[in-house]
Write a protein that holds these residues in place. Structure first.
Motif, PDB file in Angstrom:
ATOM      1  N   LEU A  71      16.335 -21.774   1.941  1.00  0.00           N
ATOM      2  CA  LEU A  71      17.214 -22.210   2.956  1.00  0.00           C
ATOM      3  C   LEU A  71      18.693 -21.913   2.570  1.00  0.00           C
ATOM      4  O   LEU A  71      19.430 -21.642   3.657  1.00  0.00           O
ATOM      5  N   MET A  72      18.980 -21.557   1.444  1.00  0.00           N
ATOM      6  CA  MET A  72      20.265 -21.138   1.039  1.00  0.00           C
ATOM      7  C   MET A  72      20.605 -19.753   1.408  1.00  0.00           C
ATOM      8  O   MET A  72      21.708 -19.454   1.974  1.00  0.00           O
ATOM      9  N   ASN A  73      19.468 -19.054   1.260  1.00  0.00           N
ATOM     10  CA  ASN A  73      19.542 -17.674   1.817  1.00  0.00           C
ATOM     11  C   ASN A  73      19.665 -17.655   3.351  1.00  0.00           C
ATOM     12  O   ASN A  73      20.568 -16.805   3.938  1.00  0.00           O
ATOM     13  N   ALA A  74      18.933 -18.499   4.025  1.00  0.00           N
ATOM     14  CA  ALA A  74      19.009 -18.641   5.404  1.00  0.00           C
ATOM     15  C   ALA A  74      20.368 -18.890   5.870  1.00  0.00           C
ATOM     16  O   ALA A  74      21.040 -18.530   6.842  1.00  0.00           O
ATOM     17  N   VAL A  75      21.210 -20.091   5.270  1.00  0.00           N
ATOM     18  CA  VAL A  75      22.319 -20.433   5.599  1.00  0.00           C
ATOM     19  C   VAL A  75      23.512 -19.363   5.358  1.00  0.00           C
ATOM     20  O   VAL A  75      24.219 -19.023   6.250  1.00  0.00           O
ATOM     21  N   GLN A  76      23.299 -18.479   4.100  1.00  0.00           N
ATOM     22  CA  GLN A  76      24.115 -17.597   3.819  1.00  0.00           C
ATOM     23  C   GLN A  76      24.025 -16.457   4.727  1.00  0.00           C
ATOM     24  O   GLN A  76      24.788 -15.526   4.965  1.00  0.00           O
ATOM     25  N   ALA A  77      22.793 -15.941   5.324  1.00  0.00           N
ATOM     26  CA  ALA A  77      22.768 -15.195   6.406  1.00  0.00           C
ATOM     27  C   ALA A  77      23.335 -15.263   7.741  1.00  0.00           C
ATOM     28  O   ALA A  77      23.272 -14.711   8.798  1.00  0.00           O
ATOM     29  N   MET A  78      24.018 -16.606   7.975  1.00  0.00           N
ATOM     30  CA  MET A  78      24.346 -16.771   9.255  1.00  0.00           C
ATOM     31  C   MET A  78      25.811 -17.574   9.076  1.00  0.00           C
ATOM     32  O   MET A  78      26.259 -18.750   9.267  1.00  0.00           O
ATOM     33  N   PRO A  79      26.785 -16.622   8.684  1.00  0.00           N
ATOM     34  CA  PRO A  79      28.190 -16.987   8.502  1.00  0.00           C
ATOM     35  C   PRO A  79      28.748 -17.606   9.476  1.00  0.00           C
ATOM     36  O   PRO A  79      29.627 -18.398   9.534  1.00  0.00           O
ATOM     37  N   SER A  80      28.378 -17.215  10.795  1.00  0.00           N
ATOM     38  CA  SER A  80      28.898 -17.686  11.765  1.00  0.00           C
ATOM     39  C   SER A  80      28.162 -19.060  12.538  1.00  0.00           C
ATOM     40  O   SER A  80      28.186 -19.246  13.756  1.00  0.00           O
ATOM     41  N   GLY A  81      27.280 -19.590  11.753  1.00  0.00           N
ATOM     42  CA  GLY A  81      26.314 -20.645  12.353  1.00  0.00           C
ATOM     43  C   GLY A  81      25.159 -19.988  12.610  1.00  0.00           C
ATOM     44  O   GLY A  81      25.026 -18.993  13.095  1.00  0.00           O
ATOM     45  N   GLY A  82      24.280 -20.980  13.284  1.00  0.00           N
ATOM     46  CA  GLY A  82      22.885 -20.532  13.860  1.00  0.00           C
ATOM     47  C   GLY A  82      21.871 -21.663  13.625  1.00  0.00           C
ATOM     48  O   GLY A  82      22.264 -22.791  13.287  1.00  0.00           O
ATOM     49  N   THR A  83      20.558 -21.244  13.735  1.00  0.00           N
ATOM     50  CA  THR A  83      19.238 -22.022  13.746  1.00  0.00           C
ATOM     51  C   THR A  83      18.409 -21.834  12.472  1.00  0.00           C
ATOM     52  O   THR A  83      18.071 -20.775  12.467  1.00  0.00           O
ATOM     53  N   VAL A  84      18.055 -22.823  11.729  1.00  0.00           N
ATOM     54  CA  VAL A  84      17.221 -22.575  10.818  1.00  0.00           C
ATOM     55  C   VAL A  84      15.953 -23.720  11.261  1.00  0.00           C
ATOM     56  O   VAL A  84      16.029 -24.535  11.691  1.00  0.00           O
ATOM     57  N   THR A  85      14.817 -22.827  11.265  1.00  0.00           N
ATOM     58  CA  THR A  85      13.474 -23.405  11.766  1.00  0.00           C
ATOM     59  C   THR A  85      12.414 -23.634  10.847  1.00  0.00           C
ATOM     60  O   THR A  85      12.195 -22.344  10.137  1.00  0.00           O
ATOM     61  N   ALA A  86      12.165 -24.655  10.323  1.00  0.00           N
ATOM     62  CA  ALA A  86      11.161 -25.079   9.458  1.00  0.00           C
ATOM     63  C   ALA A  86       9.879 -25.143   9.798  1.00  0.00           C
ATOM     64  O   ALA A  86       9.925 -26.265  10.612  1.00  0.00           O
ATOM     65  N   THR A  87       8.770 -24.538   9.629  1.00  0.00           N
ATOM     66  CA  THR A  87       7.550 -24.892  10.311  1.00  0.00           C
ATOM     67  C   THR A  87       6.272 -24.954   9.182  1.00  0.00           C
ATOM     68  O   THR A  87       6.491 -24.449   8.253  1.00  0.00           O
ATOM     69  N   THR A  88       5.705 -26.060   9.476  1.00  0.00           N
ATOM     70  CA  THR A  88       4.299 -26.099   8.639  1.00  0.00           C
ATOM     71  C   THR A  88       3.254 -26.336   9.621  1.00  0.00           C
ATOM     72  O   THR A  88       3.309 -26.808  10.506  1.00  0.00           O
ATOM     73  N   PHE A  89       2.128 -25.688   8.836  1.00  0.00           N
ATOM     74  CA  PHE A  89       0.784 -25.785   9.530  1.00  0.00           C
ATOM     75  C   PHE A  89      -0.332 -25.549   8.553  1.00  0.00           C
ATOM     76  O   PHE A  89      -0.152 -24.837   7.540  1.00  0.00           O
ATOM     77  N   GLU A  90      -1.636 -26.073   9.107  1.00  0.00           N
ATOM     78  CA  GLU A  90      -2.695 -25.841   8.074  1.00  0.00           C
ATOM     79  C   GLU A  90      -3.594 -24.820   8.763  1.00  0.00           C
ATOM     80  O   GLU A  90      -3.745 -24.854  10.225  1.00  0.00           O
ATOM     81  N   ASN A  91      -4.119 -23.873   8.125  1.00  0.00           N
ATOM     82  CA  ASN A  91      -5.253 -22.906   8.502  1.00  0.00           C
ATOM     83  C   ASN A  91      -6.439 -23.621   7.626  1.00  0.00           C
ATOM     84  O   ASN A  91      -6.997 -23.238   6.653  1.00  0.00           O
ATOM     85  N   ALA A  92      -7.232 -24.382   8.470  1.00  0.00           N
ATOM     86  CA  ALA A  92      -8.356 -25.230   7.835  1.00  0.00           C
ATOM     87  C   ALA A  92      -9.611 -24.241   7.447  1.00  0.00           C
ATOM     88  O   ALA A  92      -9.947 -24.483   6.440  1.00  0.00           O
ATOM     89  N   ALA A  93      -9.490 -23.281   8.499  1.00  0.00           N
ATOM     90  CA  ALA A  93     -10.736 -22.503   8.105  1.00  0.00           C
ATOM     91  C   ALA A  93     -10.831 -21.611   6.876  1.00  0.00           C
ATOM     92  O   ALA A  93     -11.496 -21.482   6.258  1.00  0.00           O
ATOM     93  N   ALA A  94      -9.346 -21.176   6.634  1.00  0.00           N
ATOM     94  CA  ALA A  94      -9.155 -20.407   5.428  1.00  0.00           C
ATOM     95  C   ALA A  94      -8.648 -21.489   4.136  1.00  0.00           C
ATOM     96  O   ALA A  94      -8.419 -20.736   3.112  1.00  0.00           O
ATOM     97  N   LYS A  95      -8.611 -22.559   4.309  1.00  0.00           N
ATOM     98  CA  LYS A  95      -8.069 -23.569   3.370  1.00  0.00           C
ATOM     99  C   LYS A  95      -6.695 -23.130   2.860  1.00  0.00           C
ATOM    100  O   LYS A  95      -6.444 -23.030   1.624  1.00  0.00           O
ATOM    101  N   GLU A  96      -6.097 -23.075   3.903  1.00  0.00           N
ATOM    102  CA  GLU A  96      -4.395 -22.571   3.769  1.00  0.00           C
ATOM    103  C   GLU A  96      -3.423 -23.511   4.290  1.00  0.00           C
ATOM    104  O   GLU A  96      -3.752 -23.874   5.143  1.00  0.00           O
ATOM    105  N   ILE A  97      -2.381 -23.522   3.521  1.00  0.00           N
ATOM    106  CA  ILE A  97      -0.997 -24.093   4.163  1.00  0.00           C
ATOM    107  C   ILE A  97      -0.366 -23.281   4.517  1.00  0.00           C
ATOM    108  O   ILE A  97       0.373 -22.407   3.500  1.00  0.00           O
ATOM    109  N   HIS A  98       0.387 -23.073   5.467  1.00  0.00           N
ATOM    110  CA  HIS A  98       1.526 -22.087   5.828  1.00  0.00           C
ATOM    111  C   HIS A  98       2.812 -22.638   6.022  1.00  0.00           C
ATOM    112  O   HIS A  98       2.803 -23.778   6.548  1.00  0.00           O
ATOM    113  N   ILE A  99       4.059 -22.267   5.536  1.00  0.00           N
ATOM    114  CA  ILE A  99       5.373 -22.765   5.525  1.00  0.00           C
ATOM    115  C   ILE A  99       6.095 -21.639   6.155  1.00  0.00           C
ATOM    116  O   ILE A  99       5.939 -20.363   5.310  1.00  0.00           O
TER     117      ILE A  99
END
Ligand code: ADP
Length: 373
Positions: A261-289
């Protein structure tokens, strides 16, 4: 008389027939003779050709055999010498050497050799890295131990001076700057120690959404400007409401999310949008962030290096944030990767195995002492 006349007539007839037969025989004999002559000539030509062929074979046979033997020997000798040379190179420590230009069975041998060389290279690299890490870890631990107390003393003294009533505003600002720098050194020391001697994850059943939410709430407001300012950081959350609990170390996850998150904020010195997404891949038993930003993005030249320790493009960066994050994620059995967004900005993607309490290893208390606050 009449008999004699008849006898003569008959004799003449027989003579005529006899001469006809003789003529016919003569014709047949001459025809047979011609044919026989032709056949004999053809047979003689064939015999002569055969003779030439046998002669050629007798003369050229050994030459051809010797030529073929040379070609065959060279066909065997060249690949063998190439393989021998490759083995010598490997023995001398040149693990990047690869066999090229061999075909058929020798090509297969070359491919197997190249695979073996690559595996050896990888193993050597890992061993060297592990050795380096142990050394850096010991050095870092020693350094932190030696520097920690004097640094705390210097910081305390400066904070006391800063409280003094009879110092000018200018002096107070200089002291404040010095305290900031001391804090930066302290944080660098802790990061170094954390990277060199990473604590073992202390696994607890956690909902990743909660950890991410808490980290966003704790970090973004302090790093972004007023919401209506053009430099404001907008947060968009696409959290999977049905995300299953998984066994992770919440403090380490918090640390990883904070770095991203800090890297994302520092990469946008003129402001911008951070999108945080989570979802599950149940078949592979994985959590994606996924944490995406609309900042400057990651150009191709540095994309290979950003997870390497001490790689930074920032004036005051340590280059340890992503290296530590990668280590933490890999210790959880997961992966982390970065990619450039087509519309600009970067996306960091973490994939964690979705583990239940009974599948997770038992916690280890010995490693809790080393940790970034
Ligand atoms: P530091 O932040 O101290 O530089 P990191 O390991 O966190 O160390 O990051 C390494 C480098 O990766 C950064 O200096 C920057 O060049 C690049 N980087 C990391 N995150 C982003 C991002 N969201 N956008 C663009 N570049 C990034």
């Amino acid at each position: 008389m009449s008999n004699a006349t008849r006898m003569e007539e008959e004799a003449n007839k027989v003579l005529a027939e006899g001469s006809k037969l003789v003529n016919l025989l003569h014709d047949m004999t001459s025809l047979t003779h011609d044919r026989l002559e032709k056949r004999t000539q053809a047979t003689l030509v064939k015999i002569s050709n055969m003779k030439t062929l046998i002669f050629i074979l007798i003369v050229l046979g050994p030459i051809v055999a010797i030529g073929m033997a040379i070609v065959c020997t060279q066909g065997l000798a060249r690949p063998l010498s190439v393989l021998l040379q490759a083995t010598r190179k490997l023995k001398s420590g040149d693990l990047s050497f690869r066999v090229q230009g061999l075909t058929d069975e020798f090509g297969e041998m070359a491919a197997a050799f190249n695979e073996m060389a690559a595996a050896l290279h990888e193993q050597m690299h890992n061993m060297q890295r592990a050795e380096q890490m142990t050394m850096v870890g010991e050095m870092a631990a020693g350094l932190v131990h030696e520097i920690k107390n004097p640094l705390a003393g210097i910081k305390g003294a400066m904070q006391v001076f800063q409280e003094e009533a009879d110092i000018s505003e200018e002096e107070r600002a200089i002291l404040s700057q010095a305290i900031d720098e001391v804090q930066r050194v302290e944080s660098l020391m802790k990061s170094l120690l954390n990277f060199a001697k990473p604590p073992k994850p202390q696994l607890l059943p956690v909902n990743i959404n909660d950890v991410l939410e808490a980290t966003i709430n704790a970090s973004i407001p302090y790093s972004s400007s007023a919401p209506d300012s053009p430099k404001a950081i907008r947060i968009v959350k696409h959290f999977d409401p049905h995300l299953p609990m998984t066994m992770v170390d919440p403090l380490e996850m918090q640390q990883v999310f904070l770095n991203l998150l800090m890297n994302a904020v520092q990469a946008m010195p003129s402001g911008g949008t951070v999108t945080a997404t989570t979802f599950e891949n149940a078949a592979a038993k994985e959590i994606h962030i996924e944490i995406a930003d609309t900042g400057m993005g990651i150009n191709d030249e540095i994309s290979e290096k950003i997870f390497q320790p001490f790689f930074t493009t920032k004036n005051k960066g340590t280059g340890l944030g992503l290296a530590i994050s990668k280590q933490f994620i890999e210790m959880h059995g997961g992966t982390i990767s970065a990619e450039k967004n087509p519309a600009g900005g970067a996306t960091f993607r973490i994939i964690l195995p979705c583990t239940q309490a009974e599948e997770a290893p038992l916690p280890d208390q010995d490693h809790r002492d080393v940790r970034i606050a």
